[in-house]
Write a protein that holds these residues in place. Structure first.
Motif, mmCIF file in Angstrom:
data_model
loop_
_atom_site.group_PDB
_atom_site.id
_atom_site.type_symbol
_atom_site.label_atom_id
_atom_site.label_comp_id
_atom_site.label_asym_id
_atom_site.label_seq_id
_atom_site.Cartn_x
_atom_site.Cartn_y
_atom_site.Cartn_z
ATOM 1 N N GLY A 66 -13.528 -53.509 -60.475
ATOM 2 C CA GLY A 66 -13.219 -54.750 -59.772
ATOM 3 C C GLY A 66 -14.275 -55.830 -59.934
ATOM 4 O O GLY A 66 -14.013 -56.996 -59.633
ATOM 5 N N ARG A 67 -15.458 -55.469 -60.405
ATOM 6 C CA ARG A 67 -16.526 -56.458 -60.632
ATOM 7 C C ARG A 67 -16.842 -56.652 -62.110
ATOM 8 O O ARG A 67 -17.210 -57.734 -62.537
ATOM 9 N N PHE A 68 -16.719 -55.583 -62.882
ATOM 10 C CA PHE A 68 -17.041 -55.630 -64.315
ATOM 11 C C PHE A 68 -15.762 -55.492 -65.124
ATOM 12 O O PHE A 68 -14.846 -54.759 -64.736
ATOM 13 N N THR A 69 -15.725 -56.177 -66.263
ATOM 14 C CA THR A 69 -14.585 -56.080 -67.166
ATOM 15 C C THR A 69 -15.070 -55.866 -68.589
ATOM 16 O O THR A 69 -15.880 -56.654 -69.088
ATOM 17 N N ILE A 70 -14.573 -54.815 -69.219
ATOM 18 C CA ILE A 70 -14.904 -54.548 -70.606
ATOM 19 C C ILE A 70 -13.782 -55.073 -71.491
ATOM 20 O O ILE A 70 -12.595 -54.978 -71.135
ATOM 21 N N SER A 71 -14.161 -55.641 -72.621
ATOM 22 C CA SER A 71 -13.174 -56.123 -73.577
ATOM 23 C C SER A 71 -13.780 -56.018 -74.976
ATOM 24 O O SER A 71 -14.985 -55.812 -75.115
ATOM 25 N N ARG A 72 -12.931 -56.160 -75.973
ATOM 26 C CA ARG A 72 -13.438 -56.089 -77.341
ATOM 27 C C ARG A 72 -12.639 -57.028 -78.232
ATOM 28 O O ARG A 72 -11.472 -57.305 -77.969
ATOM 29 N N ASP A 73 -13.305 -57.476 -79.281
ATOM 30 C CA ASP A 73 -12.686 -58.318 -80.299
ATOM 31 C C ASP A 73 -12.950 -57.629 -81.633
ATOM 32 O O ASP A 73 -14.058 -57.741 -82.174
ATOM 33 N N ASN A 74 -11.951 -56.914 -82.127
ATOM 34 C CA ASN A 74 -12.165 -56.147 -83.360
ATOM 35 C C ASN A 74 -12.366 -57.055 -84.577
ATOM 36 O O ASN A 74 -13.006 -56.657 -85.546
ATOM 37 N N ALA A 75 -11.857 -58.257 -84.509
ATOM 38 C CA ALA A 75 -12.064 -59.193 -85.617
ATOM 39 C C ALA A 75 -13.513 -59.653 -85.693
ATOM 40 O O ALA A 75 -14.007 -60.002 -86.770
ATOM 41 N N LYS A 76 -14.194 -59.643 -84.555
ATOM 42 C CA LYS A 76 -15.599 -60.059 -84.504
ATOM 43 C C LYS A 76 -16.541 -58.870 -84.397
ATOM 44 O O LYS A 76 -17.753 -59.062 -84.257
ATOM 45 N N ASN A 77 -15.984 -57.653 -84.419
ATOM 46 C CA ASN A 77 -16.810 -56.442 -84.295
ATOM 47 C C ASN A 77 -17.714 -56.491 -83.064
ATOM 48 O O ASN A 77 -18.903 -56.133 -83.127
#
Length: 122
Positions: A66-77
């Motif tokens: 609820g406070r932290f969010t993980i995300s990723r951009d595979n195009a930007k590694n």
């Protein structure tokens, strides 16, 4: 050999926000589950969040849900950790890691960054 480099740490007041980034090189980024951990002085390295290769599923420790969010951009590694409503107890060195499967066990992850310091002042 996968290399991971974290950035975005710093000093922030309680209640503030930071976004950490972790850039990957030397491997197939999209082939790994990515995780974030942290370690405070004198304490063990704690799991925070993990994200599957496609980014479709995420996992969080109760302490940051609820406070932290993980995300990723595979195009930007690159994998990110957006942190909000920060507390002094969030002060630690934050690490990103790459591994074969999402896990709270740091031993599962094969590659680690050098860490970035996050300090939350009261």
């Amino acid at each position: 050999q996968v290399q991971l480099v974290e950035s975005g740490g710093g000093l922030v007041q309680a209640g503030g926000s930071l976004r950490l980034s972790c850039a990957s090189s030397g491997g197939i980024f999209s082939g790994y589950v990515m995780g974030w951990f942290r370690q405070a002085p004198g304490k063990e390295r704690d799991f925070l969040a993990a994200i599957l290769r496609s980014g479709t599923s995420t996992y969080y420790a109760d302490s940051v849900k609820g406070r932290f969010t993980i995300s990723r951009d595979n195009a930007k590694n690159t994998v990110y950790l957006q942190m909000s409503s920060l507390k002094p107890e969030d002060t630690a060195v934050y690490y990103c890691a790459a591994g074969p499967t999402p896990s709270m066990d740091s031993g599962i992850y094969r590659y680690w960054g050098q860490g970035t310091q996050v300090t939350v002042s009261s």
